[in-house]
Design a protein around this motif. Sequence first.
Motif, PDB file in Angstrom:
ATOM      1  N   TYR A 122      -9.711   1.113  14.414  1.00  0.00           N
ATOM      2  CA  TYR A 122     -10.510   0.363  14.826  1.00  0.00           C
ATOM      3  C   TYR A 122     -11.921   0.981  15.428  1.00  0.00           C
ATOM      4  O   TYR A 122     -13.018   0.501  15.475  1.00  0.00           O
ATOM      5  N   CYS A 123     -11.471   2.102  16.100  1.00  0.00           N
ATOM      6  CA  CYS A 123     -12.566   2.738  16.708  1.00  0.00           C
ATOM      7  C   CYS A 123     -13.568   3.251  15.700  1.00  0.00           C
ATOM      8  O   CYS A 123     -14.742   3.368  15.974  1.00  0.00           O
ATOM      9  N   ARG A 124     -12.773   4.133  14.693  1.00  0.00           N
ATOM     10  CA  ARG A 124     -13.648   4.651  13.610  1.00  0.00           C
ATOM     11  C   ARG A 124     -14.392   3.406  12.658  1.00  0.00           C
ATOM     12  O   ARG A 124     -15.577   3.715  12.461  1.00  0.00           O
ATOM     13  N   GLU A 125     -13.532   2.262  12.574  1.00  0.00           N
ATOM     14  CA  GLU A 125     -14.465   1.271  12.035  1.00  0.00           C
ATOM     15  C   GLU A 125     -15.739   0.783  12.673  1.00  0.00           C
ATOM     16  O   GLU A 125     -16.711   0.731  12.115  1.00  0.00           O
ATOM     17  N   LEU A 126     -15.605   0.733  14.071  1.00  0.00           N
ATOM     18  CA  LEU A 126     -16.738   0.380  15.089  1.00  0.00           C
ATOM     19  C   LEU A 126     -17.681   1.204  14.960  1.00  0.00           C
ATOM     20  O   LEU A 126     -18.838   0.989  14.769  1.00  0.00           O
ATOM     21  N   GLU A 127     -17.295   2.527  15.045  1.00  0.00           N
ATOM     22  CA  GLU A 127     -18.183   3.710  15.086  1.00  0.00           C
ATOM     23  C   GLU A 127     -19.090   3.463  13.796  1.00  0.00           C
ATOM     24  O   GLU A 127     -20.464   3.763  13.708  1.00  0.00           O
ATOM     25  N   ASP A 128     -18.543   3.460  12.495  1.00  0.00           N
ATOM     26  CA  ASP A 128     -19.248   3.286  11.471  1.00  0.00           C
ATOM     27  C   ASP A 128     -19.980   2.285  11.302  1.00  0.00           C
ATOM     28  O   ASP A 128     -21.221   2.227  10.631  1.00  0.00           O
ATOM     29  N   MET A 129     -19.485   0.988  11.917  1.00  0.00           N
ATOM     30  CA  MET A 129     -20.490  -0.137  11.639  1.00  0.00           C
ATOM     31  C   MET A 129     -21.678   0.050  12.590  1.00  0.00           C
ATOM     32  O   MET A 129     -22.911  -0.310  12.330  1.00  0.00           O
ATOM     33  N   LEU A 130     -21.470   0.548  13.901  1.00  0.00           N
ATOM     34  CA  LEU A 130     -22.632   0.921  14.601  1.00  0.00           C
ATOM     35  C   LEU A 130     -23.467   1.877  14.044  1.00  0.00           C
ATOM     36  O   LEU A 130     -24.793   1.661  14.179  1.00  0.00           O
ATOM     37  N   GLY A 131     -22.845   3.032  13.224  1.00  0.00           N
ATOM     38  CA  GLY A 131     -23.900   3.695  12.689  1.00  0.00           C
ATOM     39  C   GLY A 131     -24.690   3.250  11.431  1.00  0.00           C
ATOM     40  O   GLY A 131     -25.818   3.647  11.271  1.00  0.00           O
ATOM     41  N   GLU A 132     -23.978   2.438  10.835  1.00  0.00           N
ATOM     42  CA  GLU A 132     -24.800   1.613   9.723  1.00  0.00           C
ATOM     43  C   GLU A 132     -26.003   0.789  10.391  1.00  0.00           C
ATOM     44  O   GLU A 132     -26.831   0.529   9.869  1.00  0.00           O
ATOM     45  N   MET A 133     -25.763   0.230  11.796  1.00  0.00           N
ATOM     46  CA  MET A 133     -26.733  -0.496  12.419  1.00  0.00           C
ATOM     47  C   MET A 133     -27.929   0.527  13.037  1.00  0.00           C
ATOM     48  O   MET A 133     -28.752  -0.084  13.478  1.00  0.00           O
ATOM     49  N   GLY A 134     -27.544   1.830  12.893  1.00  0.00           N
ATOM     50  CA  GLY A 134     -28.668   2.667  13.469  1.00  0.00           C
ATOM     51  C   GLY A 134     -28.256   2.952  14.879  1.00  0.00           C
ATOM     52  O   GLY A 134     -28.925   3.645  15.292  1.00  0.00           O
ATOM     53  N   GLN A 175      -1.412   2.743  18.594  1.00  0.00           N
ATOM     54  CA  GLN A 175      -2.450   3.705  18.674  1.00  0.00           C
ATOM     55  C   GLN A 175      -3.165   4.017  17.597  1.00  0.00           C
ATOM     56  O   GLN A 175      -4.249   4.478  17.714  1.00  0.00           O
ATOM     57  N   ARG A 176      -2.561   4.217  16.441  1.00  0.00           N
ATOM     58  CA  ARG A 176      -3.057   4.506  15.203  1.00  0.00           C
ATOM     59  C   ARG A 176      -4.208   3.304  14.698  1.00  0.00           C
ATOM     60  O   ARG A 176      -5.342   3.567  14.351  1.00  0.00           O
ATOM     61  N   LYS A 177      -3.773   2.210  14.932  1.00  0.00           N
ATOM     62  CA  LYS A 177      -4.380   1.038  14.832  1.00  0.00           C
ATOM     63  C   LYS A 177      -5.762   1.168  15.921  1.00  0.00           C
ATOM     64  O   LYS A 177      -7.059   0.921  15.186  1.00  0.00           O
ATOM     65  N   ALA A 178      -5.512   1.140  17.063  1.00  0.00           N
ATOM     66  CA  ALA A 178      -6.712   1.452  17.709  1.00  0.00           C
ATOM     67  C   ALA A 178      -7.882   2.612  17.465  1.00  0.00           C
ATOM     68  O   ALA A 178      -8.883   2.266  17.571  1.00  0.00           O
ATOM     69  N   GLU A 179      -7.079   3.782  17.067  1.00  0.00           N
ATOM     70  CA  GLU A 179      -7.825   4.843  16.668  1.00  0.00           C
ATOM     71  C   GLU A 179      -8.781   4.522  15.275  1.00  0.00           C
ATOM     72  O   GLU A 179      -9.919   4.544  15.129  1.00  0.00           O
TER      73      GLU A 179
END
Length: 103
Positions: free
Chosen positions: A75-87, A69-73
């Motif tokens: 990864y979700c934060r990392e994905l959210e950050d990556m998408l945020g960097e892409m606008g 669960q912690r790893k999934a959370e």
Amino acid sequence: MTGLLLTLMIVLVVACLAVRDQTEFKLNKMRADLLGLRTEVQRMDEMRVEAEQISRWVSEALNRSASRQRKAEQYCRELEDMLGEMGIDIDVDEVSGQADASA
């Protein structure tokens, strides 16, 4: 007088034998009960060992689940950050809320 003493002695011997038989019967019953209790203790000890093993398995499974669960959370934060960097702005809570609503 001797006959009376002899009769009394025979009565006492018979009484002693009767008491001894009753005592022996009670002792045998107590011995059987004790063996039954020992068997019960052994059975309960085996059940305790099994319960402890199951408890350890459940604890390990919960720890693995919490770790996933912690790893999934993460990864979700990392994905959210990556998408945020892409606008691309998304809110993970908003997306999970939509998934809950559709289910």
